[in-house]
Structure formats: structure tokens, C-alpha cells
Design an enzyme around this catalytic site. Structure first.
Site, PDB file in Angstrom:
ATOM      1  N   GLU B  40      21.557  10.669   8.105  1.00 44.16           N
ATOM      2  CA  GLU B  40      20.479   9.495   7.945  1.00 44.16           C
ATOM      3  C   GLU B  40      19.162  10.252   7.472  1.00 44.16           C
ATOM      4  O   GLU B  40      18.704  11.254   8.283  1.00 44.16           O
ATOM      5  CB  GLU B  40      20.226   8.520   9.029  1.00 44.16           C
ATOM      6  CG  GLU B  40      21.433   8.001   9.275  1.00 44.16           C
ATOM      7  CD  GLU B  40      21.262   7.439  10.887  1.00 44.16           C
ATOM      8  OE1 GLU B  40      20.320   7.581  11.629  1.00 44.16           O
ATOM      9  OE2 GLU B  40      22.452   6.932  11.181  1.00 44.16           O
ATOM     10  N   LEU B  69      23.033   3.608   7.791  1.00 42.53           N
ATOM     11  CA  LEU B  69      22.705   3.999   9.338  1.00 42.53           C
ATOM     12  C   LEU B  69      23.966   3.516  10.217  1.00 42.53           C
ATOM     13  O   LEU B  69      23.963   2.632  10.573  1.00 42.53           O
ATOM     14  CB  LEU B  69      21.554   2.959   9.429  1.00 42.53           C
ATOM     15  CG  LEU B  69      20.528   3.343  10.857  1.00 42.53           C
ATOM     16  CD1 LEU B  69      19.494   2.464  10.554  1.00 42.53           C
ATOM     17  CD2 LEU B  69      21.328   3.329  11.941  1.00 42.53           C
ATOM     18  N   GLU B  71      26.273   6.025  12.890  1.00 40.82           N
ATOM     19  CA  GLU B  71      26.685   7.052  13.410  1.00 40.82           C
ATOM     20  C   GLU B  71      28.210   7.482  13.608  1.00 40.82           C
ATOM     21  O   GLU B  71      28.796   8.484  13.466  1.00 40.82           O
ATOM     22  CB  GLU B  71      25.937   7.630  14.673  1.00 40.82           C
ATOM     23  CG  GLU B  71      24.596   7.821  14.699  1.00 40.82           C
ATOM     24  CD  GLU B  71      23.603   6.588  14.240  1.00 40.82           C
ATOM     25  OE1 GLU B  71      23.984   5.394  14.460  1.00 40.82           O
ATOM     26  OE2 GLU B  71      22.387   6.654  14.037  1.00 40.82           O
ATOM     27  N   PHE B  94      18.735  11.885  16.194  1.00 43.60           N
ATOM     28  CA  PHE B  94      18.678  12.412  17.659  1.00 43.60           C
ATOM     29  C   PHE B  94      19.724  12.259  18.342  1.00 43.60           C
ATOM     30  O   PHE B  94      20.459  11.374  18.060  1.00 43.60           O
ATOM     31  CB  PHE B  94      17.284  11.437  18.199  1.00 43.60           C
ATOM     32  CG  PHE B  94      15.902  11.485  17.805  1.00 43.60           C
ATOM     33  CD1 PHE B  94      15.225  12.290  18.389  1.00 43.60           C
ATOM     34  CD2 PHE B  94      15.668  10.920  16.496  1.00 43.60           C
ATOM     35  CE1 PHE B  94      13.818  12.467  17.728  1.00 43.60           C
ATOM     36  CE2 PHE B  94      14.471  10.882  15.954  1.00 43.60           C
ATOM     37  CZ  PHE B  94      13.522  11.683  16.787  1.00 43.60           C
ATOM     38  N   HIS B 140      15.146   9.372  22.601  1.00 42.40           N
ATOM     39  CA  HIS B 140      14.589  10.393  21.457  1.00 42.40           C
ATOM     40  C   HIS B 140      14.752  11.885  22.443  1.00 42.40           C
ATOM     41  O   HIS B 140      14.343  12.569  21.914  1.00 42.40           O
ATOM     42  CB  HIS B 140      13.492  10.206  21.138  1.00 42.40           C
ATOM     43  CG  HIS B 140      13.411   9.123  19.976  1.00 42.40           C
ATOM     44  ND1 HIS B 140      13.454   7.715  20.262  1.00 42.40           N
ATOM     45  CD2 HIS B 140      13.380   9.087  18.497  1.00 42.40           C
ATOM     46  CE1 HIS B 140      13.521   7.098  19.029  1.00 42.40           C
ATOM     47  NE2 HIS B 140      13.618   7.696  18.206  1.00 42.40           N
TER      48      HIS B 140
HETATM   49  C1  LIG Z   1      21.627   4.190  16.288  1.00 42.79           C
HETATM   50  C2  LIG Z   1      20.277   4.626  15.842  1.00 42.79           C
HETATM   51  N1  LIG Z   1      20.481   5.769  14.712  1.00 42.79           N
HETATM   52  C3  LIG Z   1      19.093   6.388  14.335  1.00 42.79           C
HETATM   53  C4  LIG Z   1      17.982   5.916  14.949  1.00 42.79           C
HETATM   54  C5  LIG Z   1      16.790   6.453  14.165  1.00 42.79           C
HETATM   55  N2  LIG Z   1      15.942   5.419  13.557  1.00 42.79           N
HETATM   56  C6  LIG Z   1      14.851   4.669  14.068  1.00 42.79           C
HETATM   57  S1  LIG Z   1      14.588   3.489  13.129  1.00 42.79           S
HETATM   58  C7  LIG Z   1      15.576   3.833  11.980  1.00 42.79           C
HETATM   59  C8  LIG Z   1      15.730   3.206  10.654  1.00 42.79           C
HETATM   60  C9  LIG Z   1      15.805   1.574  10.902  1.00 42.79           C
HETATM   61  O1  LIG Z   1      15.703   0.978   9.600  1.00 42.79           O
HETATM   62  P1  LIG Z   1      15.876  -0.580   9.438  1.00 42.79           P
HETATM   63  O2  LIG Z   1      17.068  -1.256  10.291  1.00 42.79           O
HETATM   64  O3  LIG Z   1      15.712  -1.085   8.245  1.00 42.79           O
HETATM   65  O4  LIG Z   1      14.659  -1.117  10.250  1.00 42.79           O
HETATM   66  P2  LIG Z   1      12.969  -0.889   9.831  1.00 42.79           P
HETATM   67  O5  LIG Z   1      12.704   0.379  10.596  1.00 42.79           O
HETATM   68  O6  LIG Z   1      13.147  -0.482   8.602  1.00 42.79           O
HETATM   69  O7  LIG Z   1      12.334  -2.160  10.402  1.00 42.79           O
HETATM   70  C10 LIG Z   1      16.385   4.910  12.134  1.00 42.79           C
HETATM   71  C11 LIG Z   1      17.233   5.808  11.445  1.00 42.79           C
HETATM   72  C12 LIG Z   1      18.043   4.798  15.816  1.00 42.79           C
HETATM   73  N3  LIG Z   1      16.799   4.537  16.444  1.00 42.79           N
HETATM   74  N4  LIG Z   1      18.973   4.316  16.149  1.00 42.79           N
END
Ligand SMILES: Cc1ncc(C[n+]2csc(CCOP(=O)(O)OP(=O)(O)O)c2C)c(N)n1
Ligand SMILES: Cc1ncc(C[n+]2csc(CCOP(=O)(O)OP(=O)(O)O)c2C)c(N)n1
Ligand SMILES: [Mg+2]
Ligand SMILES: [Mg+2]
Lengths: 369, 337, 337, 369
Positions: B40, B69, B71, B94, B140
Site C-alpha cells: 500500500e 488495501l 493485507e 505497519f 501503529h
Molecule cells: C488494515 C489496515 N491497513 C493499513 C492501514 C494504514 N492506513 C490508514 S488509513 C489508510 C487508507 C484508508 O483509505 P480509505 O479507506 O479510503 O479512508 P480515508 O482515509 O480515505 O478516509 C491506510 C492504508 C490501516 N490503518 N489498517
């Protein structure tokens, strides 16, 4: 910017990007309602701005702004009834405050203090936001199962982002909503980006709403920058859910006007022109113009509101900055209902260590190691 | 990176740990056309910690791939790609988000070779920044290396310096079997070191003795190596010479190096950031107790996190083991005569 | 079950372990309207091991729920239900399929109370048959209890007899926090015991001393208790009195009972079926080494599985620790004087 | 039995349940092809029957029968080209044998011997079947990614059951096929049951094929008991995939005529009448009738085939029962490419232990502990 034209916010709602009516407002939407929505949106935008500023000055940890998403949160918050349950994600500050989560609590959470999740009142059964993307959707399905099993006419609202739709657990939860006909409304905040990954790289479908087809529930797209549209869609979906007719997936089309969080720099991966274009769809501005053109919002009212909101936000910040720290062993005290012998022993170690460090430093333990 | 950027030849770079990761990835992409980076935000954004910075520009969309997104998917497609001879190097943003990939790692990555009696194999690397101390939001800051260490068929490798990051990551990518490669993000930018970008890997499955000492053995890995070395320095000032061992490959564990040291010193402190119980330190302590009992002049001490979730950032430091804790434990091992 | 079927009153039943599980579930469903059973095939089919046999018929579709085939979902909805005051008792069909539920258990079940400072809690039970020895296909024989033991906020409970299955499961269901309840399927039907269905739970977080002995301590859990007791019997025939401790609650660990015994005997064998390295036995051995060093007359011995996947059924027995292995280890602890 | 009428096998194919043509056969299907298919199906049914018998007599461990699913496996197997890759699930014995996996290997796998996965030739890169439901679909997506990235015109076929569609990872993999336009064909063997759970409890959608809509790929339903229909659907989907046009989800509607596995007793949860009704859709019988009515299958041919197949199956069983055991330490030798010092030490322990036990028992280690 928007994957395709019919996703452009303003096309699926009541008030367009320039604040002009698209179609007649629903009956239940009167001036008072519009003004109240506007106040909520302005308030949350100010809080949000302040949170970012606090982070920039080292008084707040990583913070996910909801800039540009105020209509989604507000529309959902106003559509929910008290005994509904909210399962939010981290950009639902607006919904949360409408449900009685205090601004101070929101600052606390991102300021790194678990007590920010001690919601009371209407929000007492609401979930705190969930950091692992998508995982909250099955909690919501479980809550909806409990409601259905108890025969209570309540419903759950569960939110996630566009990126979250790629996670299998989101599909699993929605699939359950379909097969068990659960009273759950899922709202996808499609703000076009998941950090640096554009919506077009998450899925090959034209819309996110059509993912409802794979799970046998209702799906629709609304203008996520039009608070009336969001409110209407969520209200109707909640009514359906409460009356036993099953769940709905709502794609609220919007745009993340901010960086992903304060730890992000969106200029690395998206054009300034895209963002400035997106500002033309600003949910707050359009409602202001709409109200103003209806003759129901004056510069004086605006000034009064801003002053009022400033006071509220400042008060929250003061409370946040001035709060009594948690007890040192609080992070051990809630792991189980009662502290286990192992944890009691570890608490003793912790307290002895703090005592030692405080003696070594001539009193007072601080943030440095 | 302060020196030249080229991954050709063998330039020397004065780099941080995360830059050394970047250098190793660049080198691997250059040397082996089967290597691909996925995860990602690894593309245009260069990773949220910039570990993949500039790789998309240099190697293109086919070799540096932003995934959806998901894992479990990232791990699962890596298994598939690796089975066909590619060398996927996947990033989990993370370690707190690695959990939905557990099933693929446990059930498939670590078993494909065994299940097929060597017909198919799984030369993949799953990278993830791990550990606390950067005041990040919930989830995190996890250190769940013990979970992967217990899974047969996986290597778990953790660098603690720029040079080791470079050399171990190259070896991990070249290893014919799956490696979980955990990067201590708290020290991603803590120090700079001279790294010679000569494509030389460092050996896996072996500890690195970072400091010789006769009075006691200190065993750690990842970011805690930093506090461990500080503690050793302070102890030296006090006249106590600690041997410091960086485990580096958590699994399979090189107990020979550790046991040899403990046989010499008779005293041992194991330092781990993860929750105390059932952690990697437990295995090390157990093995010492079992295999060097007669040499032990004092019980092994473990300095660890607590059996709690990592607190939200405000109280994170309450959780983290400190240099003072290590010194105290070292002193305790010295008291028993 | 050979005695009456009623869960009312306090009938005595001559039951196997799996029948005792059934009895406890029935009792919990009867006593507490918030208890629901969910999982794959738990309804009409009564579970693939028949642990939920007859419950659908007695308590109906709302209380005994067949879910779609999705383990992450099963755990996730259990968290949601539990947060609202229900008491979900979810079944994972085999522990080998628990892995996609790891994220929910680690990130949410074990943290909801802490995250909300007590506002929400998660009184759920995740049941799963575990362990090998029944010649089942791949992934049907796992023992990954160490993975869950390392997760803060979770209890991990393992019965080793019908009476303990009944009493511990009732307590697990009534516990205000999440419990991973692992059932040793190899001994599901090995013996029958008198179980009084009186709704009495047995204490969690405490070991059970199954046999007193002064010469050495044997610590185990789950199905291996069977071999451990056989070994103790054989040793007794040879004049050696082994104390046998059933850990029962793997996490949080009751070290007091274990340490007290080892202080008495000075010798200890820990028996675990799971792969050797980084298992539950490592923690126990480490704690003994650290906290009873001066009492130890011989190194702690671990009898364990190997650091390999469980072989396909034909060679499963090569992997499994045996009574002879335990006796050999016990003898080894006795040799060191 | 079938959730709704248009799912009834026979409605979506070429040859109906009574062996009557539904529509004209595709050009490429000639008598030789039909006879070859029939031979495959009969062979696999006999092997399957034998495997169950071996289990009943204690010479085989738990075995998942593919009774009633022969047309799916055969259709897929015949549609695949040599350099395609198969990612099967555990009811794909028919496809596997067509790809050169030997009958002995299939017996070995379920007899509990990893060497059964040592496929050679065309199947050398195929996956062994995957026990954790659904997890194989992302392997397939990864293989398809490798193919696409290498620019090779191959495709992957990945299979799973109806129950598997509830797993999030299946959705994740299919979603990737959609967004990356991967050369992958996913076939769902909708045999109406996931152990005791009927299809209707897995999802609220009318069909499983429509799940394709949520991931932006082609989706279609075929009669899974009609080998021609399966072949046609898979062939065309593979052609599309190989030519870079993306993936397809095929729902093959069928029925599990057997118990779930030999460890299952399906009479506990489904009516005998349902099963006997399902037998009327038998894929093998209908092809026999069809061929017979075309004048291309005689009782003599049938007898010859049965004799021939019996011989083949018997030979496989003999080989299976007579195989040399694996070396005792084989289960340690393939954990890593090279045995680690830890494993080498554990091997020594194992060998010492076997020596000890063999001495104790007066020679020869056996299956009892
Ligand atoms: C399972 C997981 N993978 C990766 C992350 C890291 N991460 C935090 S927000 C994000 C993007 C989320 O995008 P979206 O669902 O479109 O929500 P937005 O932040 O755009 O509102 C990522 C990859 C996480 N929090 N949880
Ligand atoms: C992840 C996982 N959960 C549970 C199981 C146990 N299990 C084996 S087969 C099966 C049902 C599968 O049904 P379906 O996908 O329809 O395939 P079928 O067996 O009907 O062909 C279950 C629940 C498993 N193997 N893997
Ligand atoms: Mg987004
Ligand atoms: Mg099925």
C-alpha cells in the site's frame, strides 16, 4: 478527479456545488434544520482546523482531518436516532459530536489519551473509531445481529472509506447483512483517495455502491458533499433497516480536501489543481450560499456563529490541554475486568521504576526516556 | 542519503536505516528482474516511511506496485508470485496491520515447500515497520515478532542498524524461503552509517555480537539494541563489561552465539520491547536456563514491555523499556554471586 | 451421554470431554438468555465434532446460529454482539482455521475494554478443537495456543478432562472478558467421567495439580496431559513420584502453583504438543529458570513437537511427543544430581 | 434443492438432465471429444468410489468425494492449455488427473503422504489443493499477476466451493482480478452445500455469479453437470483472459451427491429425497445417454471402459498401498531449502527416539504411540 462524471458530488443530491437547488427539498427539511446542519458543519470544521494546528505546534499527535467530509458526518449524525448505534471510522468526527461525543474527547483520542473514548449518553454504546481499516464493519454486523435477535427496532450505522472496500472483512460483514437481513446501514466515504492510492486502483467497478449487488442489499450513491442528500439517504435506509427490511450500502461521493493525516503530504501524489478543483465542491460553502440565497443566512449570523464556535472550540482545547493526566497504571487497569496477578506484579514493577526514575531525575517523571 | 544515488557499482552512502532499506531494495530490483515491490502506497508515495522512495520512478509500474488495501491479499498474491519464481518483496504498512496476513504466512508461505516436498517454494519477503516509541496512533506500535517466530517454515529477521538493514534485507530477498523482515521504525532515522552498496548480503540465521564483554551478556534485537548499547556504555563507565548480542534472525534462532557468551559471562539480560509473556525473550531465556544452567551465576533477567496493549501515545513511554531498566536488570544479575 | 439429558437441576452424567462441552453449553444457554452459540455447522449438524449436538433443537435458530463460512466474520460479529451485552460463544471448526480471526482477537476482542477504559467490554468465547493425533487432513491438527497467549487482554483456557471441560467452559462463558477456549480433540472421546451438571464453574487463571509428587514436576496442558499422566504412572512403578500440573489457563499463567512445585521437587519437565520454539513451554521454562533458579537441581526439560508443520496423517506420529519421550526427559532431569 | 429454478443444472447448458440436447453443440465439440470426456468422468468416478472404499476399510484417511462434480472438473481440465496453471480446491480430482496428476498421487494426498503433491509435467507449476477454504484464490491472483507481468499469454484457473464465496479473501482476490485485469478464471463449484450449511445461508444474492458485479469482472452461471457447458464457459473465459481482456467468474451449478467427506454423515442435515432428486441430474449418466442416443456409445463400449478403468484404478491402488514409506525425517527436510541447525538437532533427536522405540519394541517403529 472523480472517477467518472455521475460520481461528481452535486449530481446525486439536492444542493449542487454552487449552492443551487437541484431538486425540491424533502418535506422534513426546513430552514431550522438547514441552519442547524450548517452550524454543525462549521463547528466541526473549526475543531478540525484547530486539531491540525495543535499537531503542528506539538500539542497533538497524528490527526486525520475531516476537511471536506463535514456533510457526510453531519448528515449521518442528524439521521440517526438516539438508540441507534454508531460504528465510526476515523473521519467521523462530525457524526460523533452530534451524538454527544465532546470535542474535548475527540482531541483526547488523537492527543493520545484513551479517556477520549469514554463516551456517555446517546453515544454510550457507540464504538470508538477503529484503526485497522475495515475491521469495524463486522462489529457493526454483530451489533445489528444483537438488535435483531433482541427484537428491538434499532439500527447500526457503520462507516468506512473507499480504500476499505478492498478489505475482505468489509465484504464478509456486508454479505452477512444481506443473508441475515440485518438492520445496518453502511456508509462509504468515497473521498477518492486511500492515502496515496486513488479509488481507481482499489477496484474495477464503476461505483462502490454497486458492491451491494454482490451481497444482496440495497446500494446507492449520494452526493457526499450535500448534507441533505446524505441525511435523506441515511434516514430512509435507517427506516428500512428498523422496519426489518434489511441493510443498505450508501456510497457518499466526496473528496478528501486535507492531507491523509498530519503525518502525510498529499502534494507528493496529487495535483494542486485537483485539490483546488475539489474545493469548488466544498460542502460547507455550498450550504452557506444556499441558505444565504434563501434569505436565511446573513453575514451577521455567520459572524455570530464563528464567534460562538471559536469559543466552544477554545474551551475544548483549554479543557484538553489542562486535563489531569491518567494514573500511571491506568494502561494496566483495564486490560481485564480485574487485574490479574501477572498484571498486579507488573504494576508494582512499573511503580517502582517510576519511583526510581523520579528519584534519579530529582522528582517528576516526564515524557523522555 | 548523502552520497550518490546510484545502485550500480559499489558506492558508499552515509545513510539512515530506512535509507539503507531503500538502497537494498534498489539493489535487488537492479540485480534481479524477478524482484518486485508491492504494498500500500509503495509507488508514487514511496511508502509512508519513504522506504520505497524513488523506486517507482526508476523501475516503473510493473516492478513497484501499489496494491489495493488488503493485507491478506498482499501476502496471498506474494505466495502465488513466489511459487512461479518471482521474488516479491511486499510491504505491510505497519506491523499492526499484518494480522490479516497471518493466515497466508502460517498456512501457505511457511508450508508450500514442505507441502509439495520441494516442488514449489516461496521466496518472498514480507517487510513491516514495527515497534513503538514514535507516538503514533493505536495499532501503529506493535511488536508481534513472537507470533511469526513460532511458525514453522518462516524466517523472522530484524535489523538494528543501517548496515545490517542493507545486508540482511538483501539476504532475505535472495533467500529461497519466506522471510518476515521487521524494521524497527523508532530508529529508522536515528543514526547514519557508511553503507557500501556493493550488493553484499549479511548472513541470516546468525547473531551479531556488537560489543565484547566478560561480565554479562545482553541479548536484544531491533530498536532496543539502541538502549542496550547505551546501557552497556554506562555499565562500562561503572566498570562492568557487557557483551551485547543482536539476535538479528529471531527464527531460526542462533543459540550457539548466545550460549557461548553466557557460558563465558554466567549472567544474562534479555531485552525485548514486546509484551513480556510468551515473547521471543522467553525462548531465549528458556534455552539459556536449559542449556547453560551450570554456567549461570544468576538468573536470566528479562527487560520487556508489559502484558498490555501499547498505550495511546500520551502514555507510551510508561510502557517502553528504558536504558535505566536495562542497567537495573544488569545490576541485578551482578548482585547474585 | 449415558445419564439423563436435562440441564436443569444437577443431574450426574457419565460423559466424554466433548459431551461435557455440550453439557456446559446447554447449561449456559439455559441459565443466561444472552448466551448464543454461533459458528459453521453448529446448528442442524450439531458441529462436526457434535459439541453443539441438540442445542438447535432445544434453543432454536436465534440462539444456535449457523454462520456463513468466514472466520474473521465469526470473531468480528462476536465482538460486536459482546459489546452490547450478549455472550457469544463462537466455534471455529478447527484451530487450523482460526487464523483469519487473529486480527479481530488481537486488535479488538483483547482491547475493547482497555481502549474504552471500561466503557465497552467483550465477554465472548472463541472455542476451537485443537491438536493432532486423529489422522486428520492438513491444517486440522494445529496447536497455536502460544500465538493467543501472547496477546494482551485475552484468556487462553484449555481443559484436559470432561469435568474440567464442563467447569472451565462455564467459567469462560461467564467471564467478563474474552476467552479463547481450546478443546483437545484427540481426547474428545478418550474417557468418560462423572460430571455433575450443577452449573458450577471451575476457577480460571489457576493450574490444577492432578498428581502429587516429590521427585519432579511435570507441567502440561490439553491432550498431552494424557501421556503425562501415563508417564507419571510408569515412573511411579519405577519408584519416582512425579507431580503433574495441568496448566489449564495458559494465559494469564498461574506461575505460583508451578514455582511452588518446582521449589519442592527441583526438577521439571514441560510437555507441549506444539512446535518447540517460541511455544507456551518456553515461557514456563523461562519463568522457572528465572524465578526458581536456586531450587533447580537439573535443567528444565521440554518435551515438544518439532519446529515443522504437522506432517500429513501417515507420518503424524513421528511428530507427536510420546509417553516414552516424557519418561526419558524425566529420567534426564533425575540424572543430574 | 436448487435455490431457484434458473439455477437447476440443465437449464444453462447443452445437454439436459435427461441427456437431451438443449441447444446445438459448439463446433469444436465432436464425438471424440464427448467420448473422451465421458471416459474421464467415468474414470474419476471409479477412483472416487475406490477412495471412499479404502477409507471405509481403514486404508485411507478422510477423503472428500467428488461424486456428482465430475463434469465440472472434466470440463475445466479439457478447457485448460498445458501452460495454464491450475489452483484447485479439494474436489478437483477430475481436473487434476487430466493435467497429469496421477491417480496414485491423489490417493497419496488423502492417504496422508505429502509426496502426492509432487506433480510433474504439465502440472509441475500447479498448486496442490488448499485446505483452508478460500485462501487459494489469492495465490491464483498472484500467479496471474506473474503471468501478466512477464507478458506471457497464459491464464490461471482457480476453483472453490459455494461456501468459500463467503470468505473475504475470495472477494479480495477477485477484486484484484478486476482492478488489475488479471488473466484468471475463477470457477465456483456451487454444489448447494458447505458441509451442512445450504447455499441460501451463505449469501443473500440470487446467484453466485452476480458476485462478479462487485469486482468488475465477467460473471456467468453454467450447468455444472453438463461437461460441454463447463468446457465452453471455461474455454471462452480462458481465451478472453489470455488475450488480455481480464478475468471471469463462473458459477457451475451442481450438487454434492456424496457426504461432505468420509468423516461426514449428510443424512443428519439433508433429506434423502433431495439427494435422490439430485441424482436425476447426474452428469455422468446424462452424457452416457446423450452419446448413446447419438449412436456413439454402446453397452460393449461401456463394459470395455469399465474394465479398463477398473484396471487403471486397481493399479493406482496397488501402487498406493505398496509405496515405500517416506524417510522418517522427510517432514523436517523440506521445511526450508536447507535444514537449519535447529532442525538438524531436532532430526538427531527424532532419529535417536526412533532408535530407542525400536529397541524397546524389539525392532520396527509403527503407527501406535
Ligand atoms: C488494515 C489496515 N491497513 C493499513 C492501514 C494504514 N492506513 C490508514 S488509513 C489508510 C487508507 C484508508 O483509505 P480509505 O479507506 O479510503 O479512508 P480515508 O482515509 O480515505 O478516509 C491506510 C492504508 C490501516 N490503518 N489498517
Ligand atoms: C477457512 C476454513 N474454514 C473451515 C473449514 C472446514 N471446512 C472444510 S470444507 C467446508 C465447507 C466448504 O464448503 P464449499 O466451499 O461449499 O465447498 P464444498 O466442500 O461444498 O465443495 C468447511 C467449513 C476449512 N477447511 N477452512
Ligand atoms: Mg478514502
Ligand atoms: Mg459447497
Amino acid at each position: 478527479m472523480f472517477d467518472n462524471l455521475d460520481q461528481a458530488p452535486g449530481k446525486l443530491g439536492y444542493i449542487d456545488a454552487r449552492g443551487k437547488p437541484v431538486r425540491e427539498l424533502p418535506d422534513e427539511i426546513d430552514v431550522a434544520w438547514l441552519q442547524a446542519s450548517y452550524r454543525h458543519m462549521v463547528r466541526i470544521r473549526q475543531l478540525d482546523k484547530k486539531a491540525v494546528a495543535l499537531q503542528r505546534t506539538g500539542q497533538m499527535h497524528t490527526y486525520p482531518s475531516c476537511l471536506g467530509q463535514e456533510a457526510i458526518g453531519t448528515g449521518i449524525g442528524l439521521a440517526m436516532q438516539d438508540d441507534d448505534v454508531l460504528v465510526p471510522y476515523y473521519r467521523d468526527q462530525a457524526t460523533q459530536t452530534i451524538r454527544g461525543v465532546t470535542m474535548q474527547q475527540i482531541l483526547q483520542v488523537w492527543g493520545g489519551d484513551e479517556r477520549g473514548n469514554l463516551f456517555t449518553g446517546v453515544a454510550a454504546k457507540d464504538f470508538p473509531n477503529s484503526v485497522p481499516i475495515g475491521t469495524q464493519m463486522s462489529h457493526a454486523a454483530g451489533i445489528a445481529t444483537a438488535m435483531k435477535s433482541r427484537g428491538i427496532k434499532q439500527a447500526v450505522v457503520a462507516n468506512c472509506g473507499d480504500g476499505a472496500t478492498s478489505r475482505g472483512d468489509v465484504y464478509e460483514a456486508l454479505n452477512l447483512v444481506g443473508v441475515w437481513q440485518l438492520p445496518m446501514v453502511a456508509v462509504i466515504n468515497n473521498n477518492q483517495w486511500a492515502i496515496s492510492v486513488p479509488r481507481s486502483l482499489q477496484t474495477g467497478t464503476r461505483t462502490l455502491a454497486e458492491k451491494a449487488l454482490a451481497v444482496g442489499i440495497e446500494g446507492l450513491q449520494v452526493d457526499g458533499n450535500d448534507v441533505v442528500a446524505v441525511y435523506q439517504a441515511v434516514s430512509q435506509a435507517l427506516a428500512r433497516a428498523r422496519s426489518g427490511k434489511g441493510g443498505t450500502l450508501i456510497e457518499a461521493v466526496s473528496y478528501r480536501l486535507s492531507d491523509h493525516t498530519t503525518a502525510d503530504d498529499a502534494t507528493r501524489y496529487r495535483d494542486a489543481s485537483e485539490v483546488s478543483q475539489a474545493w469548488e465542491y466544498d460542502p460547507v460553502k455550498r450550504l452557506q450560499i444556499f441558505l444565504h440565497e434563501l434569505g436565511h443566512w446573513t453575514p451577521t449570523q455567520e459572524q455570530t456563529l464563528l464567534a460562538e464556535v471559536k469559543q466552544q472550540v477554545d474551551a475544548a482545547v483549554t479543557a484538553y490541554l489542562g486535563e489531569v493526566p491518567q494514573a500511571a497504571d491506568d494502561f494496566m487497569a483495564y486490560v481485564f475486568a480485574e487485574m490479574t496477578p501477572t498484571l498486579l506484579a507488573q504494576r508494582d514493577q512499573l511503580l517502582a521504576k517510576l519511583e526510581r526514575d523520579s528519584v534519579a531525575q530529582g522528582g517528576g517523571s516526564d515524557d523522555s526516556r | 542519503m548523502t552520497a550518490g544515488n546510484s545502485a550500480q557499482g559499489s558506492d558508499t552512502h552515509e545513510v539512515t536505516l530506512v535509507e539503507a532499506v531503500n538502497l537494498a531494495l534498489r539493489r535487488a530490483l537492479t540485480d534481479d528482474p524477478e524482484v518486485v515491490i508491492l504494498g500500500e502506497d509503495v509507488g508514487t508515495n514511496g511508502g509512508v516511511f519513504r522506504a520505497t522512495l524513488g523506486l517507482r520512478e526508476q523501475f516503473g509500474y510493473k516492478r513497484v506496485i501499489d496494491t489495493p488495501l488488503a493485507e491478506a491479499l498482499i501476502a496471498g498474491i506474494s505466495v502465488g508470485m513466489a511459487s512461479q519464481g518471482m521474488r516479491p518483496v511486499a510491504e505491510i504498512q505497519f506491523m499492526g496491520f499484518i494480522n490479516s496476513a497471518v493466515e497466508q504466512m502460517l498456512c501457505h508461505a511457511g508450508r508450500l515447500r514442505n507441502r509439495t516436498r520441494g516442488r514449489l517454494s516461496c521466496p518472498m519477503v514480507l517487510r513491516a515497520p514495527f515497534g513503538g516509541g514514535i507516538h503514533a496512533p493505536e495499532h501503529h506500535s506493535e511488536s508481534t515478532e513472537a507470533m511469526f517466530a513460532h511458525m514453522p517454515g518462516l524466517r523472522v529477521v530484524i535489523p538494528s542498524s543501517p548496515t545490517r538493514a542493507y545486508g540482511l534485507l538483501l539476504s532475505a530477498i535472495r533467500d529461497p524461503d519466506p522471510v518476515v523482515f521487521l524494521e524497527p521504525k523508532r530508529i529508522y532515522r536515528l543514526v547514519r552509517q557508511q553503507v557500501v552498496d556493493d550488493g553484499q548480503g549479511l548472513p541470516l540465521d546468525t547473531c551479531f555480537t556488537l560489543r565484547q564483554g566478560k561480565d554479562l551478556t545482553m541479548v536484544s534485537w531491533g530498536a532496543m539494541i539502541h538502549e542496550t548499547l547505551l546501557a552497556a556504555k554506562e555499565l562500562a563507565r561503572q566498570g562492568v563489561e557487557a557483551e551485547v548480542i543482536d539476535v538479528a534472525t529471531i527464527s531460526p534462532l542462533d543459540m550457539v552465539t548466545i550460549l557461548r557468551s553466557v557460558e563465558k559471562t554466567g549472567r544474562c539480560v534479555v531485552i525485548q520491547e514486546a509484551p513480556r509473556s510468551f515473547g521471543v525473550g522467553s525462548e531465549i531465556s528458556a534455552r539459556i536456563g536449559e542449556e547453560a544452567l551450570l554456567y549461570l551465576r544468576s538468573p536470566v533477567q528479562r527487560v520487556t514491555g508489559y502484558d498490555t496493549p501499547m498505550p495511546y501515545p500520551k502514555n507510551e513511554n510508561l510502557y517502553m523499556p528504558s536504558t535505566a531498566d536495562i542497567i537495573e536488570a544488569a545490576r541485578a544479575t551482578l548482585e547474585n554471586a
